[in-house]
Design an enzyme around this catalytic site. Structure first.
Site, PDB file in Angstrom:
ATOM      1  N   HIS A  88       0.837  -1.192   0.000  1.00 23.26           N
ATOM      2  CA  HIS A  88       0.000   0.000   0.000  1.00 23.26           C
ATOM      3  C   HIS A  88       0.881   1.254   0.000  1.00 23.26           C
ATOM      4  O   HIS A  88       1.933   1.293   0.656  1.00 23.26           O
ATOM      5  CB  HIS A  88      -0.865   0.054   1.265  1.00 23.26           C
ATOM      6  CG  HIS A  88      -2.161  -0.657   1.161  1.00 23.26           C
ATOM      7  ND1 HIS A  88      -3.053  -0.451   0.131  1.00 23.26           N
ATOM      8  CD2 HIS A  88      -2.741  -1.584   1.979  1.00 23.26           C
ATOM      9  CE1 HIS A  88      -4.126  -1.199   0.322  1.00 23.26           C
ATOM     10  NE2 HIS A  88      -3.960  -1.908   1.429  1.00 23.26           N
ATOM     11  N   CYS A 150       0.559   2.880  -4.741  1.00 18.10           N
ATOM     12  CA  CYS A 150      -0.132   4.102  -5.148  1.00 18.10           C
ATOM     13  C   CYS A 150       0.587   5.338  -4.630  1.00 18.10           C
ATOM     14  O   CYS A 150       1.222   5.325  -3.588  1.00 18.10           O
ATOM     15  CB  CYS A 150      -1.552   4.110  -4.594  1.00 18.10           C
ATOM     16  SG  CYS A 150      -2.617   2.881  -5.332  1.00 18.10           S
TER      17      CYS A 150
END
Length: 285
Positions: A88, A150
């Site tokens: 993440h 991301c």
């Protein structure tokens, strides 16, 4: 040639609910590790793979620091470092005082945890930390970095991040509270990424960076024929192992062509000097 690789993939997180876990990051780490041995001559002993519980902040950042220490140690003759991170991505308000209108991009490690309204900086790797570490790269040592996470540099509205398909989800976790999201959103479109920091660095040598998406995008964790990978890593490995791309610049073109063909909205990014873009991946310049 003396080589070292660190391949990190984190699907599960100690303090996140299962609904926020990922599926393809551990596969990313394993697949990159295998390709390095098969196609680029890395010995098994030169590759460190850290996944899930083993991929804490201390373990990941410690391994990266050790690699840069070796690169700066006379007699080590470390020629090529590869660092790949699949997990993440997130953001936290900048606290250094030099960018009070911006936020820091960060890579979530297994022990990601909350501190007040925001994530605890001691439980993730912040872009400033990577910038300072990579600034120690000496001339004559090649550092290839692959980030499949991301960046999401323009806004943290959680509803925009819900996966639109059951087999795809974003590799992004927002700050843990509305107050934390408000603090991060204060950065808005001015948010930097590691790519920006590398570009502006005055270091003697700079790494080559492949990033999964632009600062305003999310990177997909996706199902490919029943097996999960990061979409970016999946297509990057396809391009590298096919041997059809003559340069890093051609690799990124091939990756983005496949992302478009498969209807992924993210666009992979390459940060390298002109010679770095025109030479093959893994090749010094």
């Amino acid at each position: 040639m003396t080589q070292f690789a660190l391949c990190v993939g984190i699907n599960r997180f100690e303090n996140l609910p299962m609904t926020s876990w990922l599926n393809g990051c551990v596969n990313d780490a394993a697949d990159v590790s295998a390709l390095l041995g098969r196609a680029f001559g890395f010995a098994d002993t030169s590759i460190t793979v850290l996944t899930d519980r083993a991929a804490t902040k201390d373990a990941v950042f410690g391994a990266m620091t050790e690699a840069l220490d070796r690169a700066n140690t006379p007699g080590e003759h470390l020629d090529h470092i590869v660092i790949t991170l699949s997990s993440h991505g997130t953001q936290l308000p900048d606290t250094s005082g030099d960018e009070d209108d911006r936020v820091d991009e960060a890579f979530a490690t297994y022990d990601l945890r909350q501190s007040g309204a925001a994530w605890n900086p001691g439980s993730l790797i912040v872009d400033d930390e990577l910038h300072d570490l990579f600034a120690r790269l000496p001339k004559g040592v090649l550092l290839d970095v692959i980030l499949d996470t991301c960046h999401s540099g323009s806004g943290l509205r959680a509803m925009d991040l819900l996966p639109s398909r059951d087999d795809r989800r974003p590799r992004f976790v927002p700050p843990p509270t509305p107050l934390g999201r408000d603090g991060a959103e204060a950065g808005g479109a001015d948010t930097r990424t590691l790519r920006d920091l590398i570009r502006s660095s005055k270091a003697a040598a700079k790494p080559v960076l492949f990033a999964a998406c632009r600062a305003d995008q999310t990177a997909a964790d996706a199902n490919f024929d029943g097996r999960y990978n990061g979409a970016f890593t999946h297509f990057l490995l396809d391009a590298l192992q096919s041997g059809a791309a003559s340069s890093r610049g051609e690799v990124i073109k091939q990756v983005n062509a496949k992302l478009r063909d498969r209807k992924f909205t993210q666009r992979a990014q390459l940060e390298a000097s002109a010679p770095g873009k025109s030479t093959a991946w893994g090749t010094a310049f």
